[in-house]
Structure formats: C-alpha cells, structure tokens
Design a protein around this motif. Structure first.
Motif, PDB file in Angstrom:
ATOM      1  N   UNK A 643     -11.829   1.937   6.945  1.00 33.48           N
ATOM      2  CA  UNK A 643     -10.757   1.867   5.943  1.00 33.48           C
ATOM      3  C   UNK A 643      -9.637   0.903   6.320  1.00 33.48           C
ATOM      4  N   UNK A 644      -9.626   0.446   7.556  1.00 35.76           N
ATOM      5  CA  UNK A 644      -8.580  -0.482   7.987  1.00 35.76           C
ATOM      6  C   UNK A 644      -8.993  -1.917   7.696  1.00 35.76           C
ATOM      7  N   UNK A 645      -8.008  -2.755   7.418  1.00 35.83           N
ATOM      8  CA  UNK A 645      -8.203  -4.207   7.375  1.00 35.83           C
ATOM      9  C   UNK A 645      -7.181  -4.822   8.318  1.00 35.83           C
ATOM     10  N   UNK A 646      -7.439  -6.062   8.717  1.00 31.27           N
ATOM     11  CA  UNK A 646      -6.461  -6.783   9.496  1.00 31.27           C
ATOM     12  C   UNK A 646      -5.583  -7.631   8.594  1.00 31.27           C
ATOM     13  N   UNK A 647      -4.406  -7.972   9.081  1.00 31.62           N
ATOM     14  CA  UNK A 647      -3.534  -8.916   8.386  1.00 31.62           C
ATOM     15  C   UNK A 647      -3.444 -10.150   9.271  1.00 31.62           C
ATOM     16  N   UNK A 648      -3.820 -11.311   8.719  1.00 31.88           N
ATOM     17  CA  UNK A 648      -3.853 -12.511   9.560  1.00 31.88           C
ATOM     18  C   UNK A 648      -2.606 -13.374   9.372  1.00 31.88           C
ATOM     19  N   UNK A 649      -2.588 -14.516  10.063  1.00 38.13           N
ATOM     20  CA  UNK A 649      -1.409 -15.382  10.056  1.00 38.13           C
ATOM     21  C   UNK A 649      -1.180 -16.045   8.711  1.00 38.13           C
ATOM     22  N   UNK A 650      -2.166 -15.950   7.787  1.00 44.46           N
ATOM     23  CA  UNK A 650      -2.016 -16.515   6.446  1.00 44.46           C
ATOM     24  C   UNK A 650      -1.698 -15.457   5.397  1.00 44.46           C
ATOM     25  N   UNK A 651      -1.312 -14.276   5.854  1.00 42.28           N
ATOM     26  CA  UNK A 651      -0.952 -13.157   4.974  1.00 42.28           C
ATOM     27  C   UNK A 651      -2.153 -12.646   4.178  1.00 42.28           C
TER      28      UNK A 651
END
Length: 681
Positions: A643-651
C-alpha cells in the motif's frame, strides 16, 4: 535556508490526491472501495478549490502585477487537475461501472432507462422530485440568481411556440433528496443519478416549450471566514454570522459539463458574475463525492471488517483510573476499540472522587457521547473546563452547537484567541482519593471523536506519569487565561512539546543531536510520520542532517515540501506515502539517540499553521513496552510494499518494487496488536 529547494505545497497536495486515484485504479481492491476512493478524491478536490485555489489565484494576480516574485503554479495546478479528472472518468466509466454490471448492478450513466423500470422512475419524479424543483428564468431583464456553493444545477435552453428563446436555471435537489435512486427488476439492480431522473423528465416540467439543451454545472466558493482583527462581544456570535456568509464567498471554480455551447457559457458566466473564477470543463456529473452513498450492499464488494480489538484485562478492571495509576496504557485506533476512551470520560463523569475535568475539543462527533459525558459531569456538580476551538474549519457550526449545550449545563467554556487555534488533543482528570490529589491524563494524536476514530489511525495515551500530568495542568492554566502568545508567560515545559513555547526549538535540538552523533561516529537516524510537512526551518534542518550523513525516513501522507534524494542536499532522505482502508492520521517522531531512541507522539504536523499559529502538544513515550510497540508499528509501515508508494525528487508517486514477503502494513499492524493483547492475557 535560501539555498535549499522545496516542493510547492499546493502541487504536492494535488499529487497526494493523485495517490487516491491510484487506489481507485487498483484491480485487487474491492470494487465498492474503489468507488469510495473516487468519492474521496472528489471531496478533496472540492476542498482544494474552496481553501487553496483562492490563495493561488491571489498570488497569481500579484505575480502578474509585478508586486511580488512568486512562481505561478496556477497553470500547472490546472493542468494536473485536468489530467486527474480525465483519469477519474476513465476509471469510473471504463472500469468500475462494467465491474458493477458483472455483479448485476447497472449504474445508468447518461443513458436512457430500460422500459421495464420507466414507470417507476416517472412515478418517483412526479411524487418526490417535482416538489423540490425551482426553475428560474434567467432571460428576464434584471433577473439574477446566486448559485450556492457546490450545489448542483442545470442550465436549460427552451424554445417557445413563437420561436423565442428562454434560459432556465434549474436546481438538482441533491441536498434534499438522495443523489441516487435504486430500483430492481428481476435479479438486476438499476441505479440512476437524480440528475438523470430530472433530465429525462424535463418535457413533463416544461410542457409548453421545447427543450433544446440541458447542461449541468456547479459553483465552488471560497471557504475562508472573514474574522475581524478587532471584534466585540462573543467570538461564537461572530463566527455564526460569518458561517451564514460562507456560501456567499467568491467563486473560485465554475465546473460545467462538456459540449456546452460557447454563447451559453458566456451568457451564464456574465449573468452569474463568474468572470474571476476558474472555468473548468468536467464530466456530465458533478459532486461525485456522493458516490460514497451509492446504494450497493452486495457481499464481497467491500473490505471485510476487522473487529476492533479489546483488552479484557482492562475491561474487567473495577476502576480505569486506578488501572492507569499503575501503568501507562496506549490505544491504537481503529485497530483497537475506542470504548476505553469513551469509558475514560464516562467514568470521570460518575466517579465520586473526581473533582475537575479539563479537555480540549477541536472536532467532535455530531452526536458526541464524550460531550454528553462532560455535560453529565457538570450537572452532577463537578468542575468541568472545556477549551472549544470554534475555528475548526467546516466544524464551526457543530462546535458552536455543543459549546452552547455545555455552557447551559454549567461547563466553563474557553475559546481561543482569534489568531490562535488550539489543535492539541489533551484531557486531564483531577481526583481526590483518601485526602490526596491524583491525576489521570489523556494525550492523543487525533480528535476526541468516536465517529472518525472508526477509520482514522491514531494513538491515544492514558497516563498518570507525574511529569506529564503536571505539565498538562500548567497548559490548561495557560489556556484558561486566554493569553494570545506565550511571550512573558512563566511556563517552562520540560517534558511536553508545546507549540508557542518549546516545540520547534526542541525538535531542532533533537535533530542537532543526531547530527552530532553521526559526526562522532555514533548511531544516528530520524524517523518521522506526519500528515503534512511544509515548515521550512524544520525542513532545512532535516536537509542539514542529511548532508551530515543522518539517515532520515519519512512517512508523509499529504502535503510534502521536502525534496528527497537530491545529491548534496537530501540523498539520505526517503519518503513513503501509505493509502489503505484506514486514513493514516497519527504523528510519530523517533530520534535514534545512539540506539536509545526517544519517541514522541502528538497533534502537530510540521506546517506553518501548526508551528506558528496553533497550540499543539507532542508528548514523550516513557513506558518501554509502549515505546517498543510504536517502533514495531513504524517498522511495519516503513517496510510496506503493498500500500505504500515512494515520493521521488520529481514529486511523483513511485510504485515500490513488490517482493516477498509482501507486507500490507495496516493488516500486519492489526495482527501484531491482536497478538500483543493475546500475549498479555
């Protein structure tokens, strides 16, 4: 701080709403839960247009006027919303409606009802719907109309027998009737929008005219209350007056269905004075937050229910307060039952030893048992002090209602200053037992609200720890004095972290300690779970820690202005977002402290408003067993790969790699807590 970069808060928020859409898109989520996620997305977007779009429009206007250097996010926000709306429509029409049909539920979406149910629909229109319809002729000279906020309307074009034209504004009374009408035929369930029942029967409403066009729309208006800097009299009276005006605020969005003729669009925007709003082409139907009430009750189309866990040892205790006196207790709702929190207030109301009850209330249930217990306590002669936050957005009317009832029962009601909200979630009970004063405290990450406790994940600590309850008493003394700021007020908090006093400085000190530890070669690390992360001083300190080599793990549900993974600035920062059946709401702060972690829970997000314009309380966890429990819960969430996602440097929301073991943290937390209770018994 100037050399650091930050995500725009509003674009970040819109990307969180995209994360909600991702859940609606998932094929392994039950179909009605996917429908509910669409409803949540729609509700969130309405709030964005009511609360944030007025700010964006104002800043955009300033930027164009050359009065302020401000990045113009308006076009990017509008572009994001347009793409999301298209995705919303694809999910709904191409995925979910066909899935419902496979389960013999036909949601008629802009289509003619089948003949076998036509008579029932016609009867419903004549007997129920027609009574609430109020057509207004906008063609008449000088005839104006003020559309209410987020109400649904049709713009109906008519041609009369003499070939003259009329433009009629017609309400869709979804505030008075159910948005959906359900009727069964054989083994098939048909569901119609109220909109379509009206649309298909316009010829019965305008019997002497020809209907040449029918176009749905709604207006979203600015939700900000205009509280004057200087006011006289009761603040509650001023807020009540402003609530009557809220739906009369500036139009921020004119949302209309596709294919509306350009001349009709120009006519309505001018007639209704909508030139300053964002004109947005949407779908055939608006207010799709109403999908939460779609009348489908077939088994298997929703999540199976997790029965809230109970601790029989605690339930069987003769006195909850005596139980708390022996050891701290923590409750993780909604995994664990909220009944013990209700018992805390109920027992305080009837316990003959209780002399005083003090509590802060921010958002309470519409039929709050907690407030009823406080009223009962006051009526029985106990001293009850309640800090009611009247400025809790969209809960003002409910809070005013309860404040009046409590005041009438003899409760001492305290209101915060106009410029300072009290967002802390704390309660304190004072008892006289065998000539000695004893205290029991309640400190929480979420509101004292039994309704939202059923689907918000929060943590509630019950404690008699003398360090904590003494400082809680000091806090209530401060609140009772209605001081506008902490300046010059002789309170020093050493254990509690209280915004306006020591909260920001203490967090900065804790981060600095991790920086020093990593420089000394000691174990260091920071793990923080928040709803929103915006405040730039604290973010800059996290950047500084990352540059020093401190590993920083963040779980941020919504607004997130910190940019992760940028070399030389934030390569040691990672961010996760978790969206699942429950709304992640608890705030947790963990500082490694050379492998002797300090753990804090609390009410405060790291937003400008929380740090600078609210009274917030974060509290340390001193009980080692509870601390271990919190660390385990956070560990499960950090390892969530379902259920988790990551948030990257490009939002961007980045789907995490699936690998064994698959960890769905909310499910694992439920099983962990179930085992914990079993082991104790």
């Amino acid at each position: 701080m100037d050399h650091y970069s930050f995500f725009d808060r509003d674009l970040s928020w819109l990307l969180f709403n995209e994360r909600i859409l991702m859940e609606a898109e998932r094929e392994d989520v039950p179909v009605m839960e996917r429908v509910n996620f669409l409803s949540i997305y729609s509700s969130n977007l309405d709030e964005f247009y009511r609360v944030r779009m007025p700010v964006i429009l104002a800043l955009n206007k300033l930027a164009k006027g050359g009065k302020q250097e401000k990045e113009d996010v308006l076009l990017e926000a509008q572009s994001l919303i347009e793409k999301q709306q298209q995705k919303f429509g694809q999910i709904f029409t191409s995925k979910l409606i066909p899935l419902l049909k496979e389960n013999k539920v036909t949601l008629l979406f802009n289509e003619q009802p089948p003949n076998e149910i036509q008579s029932k629909i016609t009867d419903y229109f004549f007997s129920q719907v027609m009574a609430f319809l109020q057509p207004i002729d906008l063609s008449e000279t000088g005839k104006n109309f003020f559309p209410e906020n987020n109400r649904l309307y049709f713009l109906v074009s008519l041609t009369l027998k003499d070939n003259s034209k009329k433009t009629i504004l017609l309400n869709i009374p979804s505030n008075q009737l159910p948005r959906f009408y359900s009727v069964s035929s054989d083994d098939q369930q048909f569901i119609l929008f109220l909109d379509d029942i009206i649309r298909h029967n316009l010829h019965r409403l305008f019997i002497n005219e020809k209907v040449t066009g029918c176009y749905s729309f709604k207006i979203t208006r600015d939700a900000e209350l205009d509280l004057k800097d200087e006011y006289h009299g009761d603040l509650s009276e001023q807020i009540e007056k402003q609530l009557l005006k809220r739906d009369m605020g500036m139009a921020t969005r004119f949302l209309h269905q596709p294919n509306i003729p350009l001349h009709t669009l120009h006519f309505i925007t001018e007639k209704l004075s909508l030139q300053g709003s964002s004109v947005v082409e949407g779908g055939m139907y608006h207010n799709l937050k109403d999908l939460m009430g779609l009348p489908v009750s077939l088994p298997g189309l929703r999540y199976s229910r997790w029965q809230p866990l109970t601790n029989d040892q605690l339930i069987d205790a003769p006195s909850l307060f005596e139980y708390i006196a022996q050891k701290d207790c923590i409750f993780h709702t909604p995994y664990q039952s909220y009944n013990s929190i209700l018992r805390f207030f109920n027992e305080a109301a009837i316990d003959a030893n209780v002399q005083e009850i003090s509590v802060t209330l921010y958002r309470v249930a519409s039929d709050s048992r907690i407030v009823n217990a406080l009223i009962g306590a006051a009526l029985s002669g106990k001293k009850v002090k309640v800090m009611v936050e009247l400025k809790a957005r969209f809960d003002e009317a409910n809070n005013i209602k309860w404040a009046k009832k409590m005041k009438a029962a003899g409760v001492e009601i305290i209101y915060s200053d106009k410029a300072l909200k009290v967002h802390a979630k704390v309660a304190l009970v004072k008892r006289l037992v065998d000539g000695r004063i004893k205290y029991a405290g309640l400190l929480a990450t979420g509101n004292f609200n039994e309704s939202t406790a059923a689907f918000y994940t929060d943590h509630i600590l019950m404690t008699a720890n003398p360090f904590l309850v003494r400082e809680m008493e000091l806090l209530f003394v401060f609140l009772a004095k209605k001081a506008k700021t902490s300046a010059g007020y002789p309170i020093e908090f050493k254990h509690l972290l209280v915004a306006q006093f020591n909260l920001k400085d203490r967090f900065l000190e804790l981060i600095d300690r991790e920086i020093e530890n990593v420089k000394k070669g000691l174990s260091a690390g920071i793990t923080i779970k928040l709803n929103n992360l915006e405040e730039r001083v604290l973010i800059s300190k996290l950047y500084e820690a990352s540059q020093a080599g401190v590993k920083i793990l963040l779980i941020v549900r919504s607004i997130c202005c910190i940019i992760p993974g940028v070399k030389g600035m934030s390569e040691n920062i990672t961010i996760h977002r978790i969206v699942d059946r429950y709304l992640e709401h608890g705030r947790i702060f963990i500082f490694n402290n050379n492998d002797t972690p300090e753990v804090f829970l609390g009410s405060a997000d790291w937003m400008n408003r929380n740090i600078y314009r609210r009274i917030e309380v974060c509290f340390p966890i001193y009980d080692q067993h509870i601390k271990t429990e919190i660390l385990k819960i956070i560990d499960l969430q950090l390892n969530d790969n379902v259920q988790a996602v990551g948030l990257n440097e490009n939002l961007q929301n980045v789907i995490l790699e699936k690998h064994e073991p698959l960890i769905q943290s909310q499910q694992e937390i439920y099983h962990f807590l179930k085992q914990e209770i079993y082991d104790r018994v």
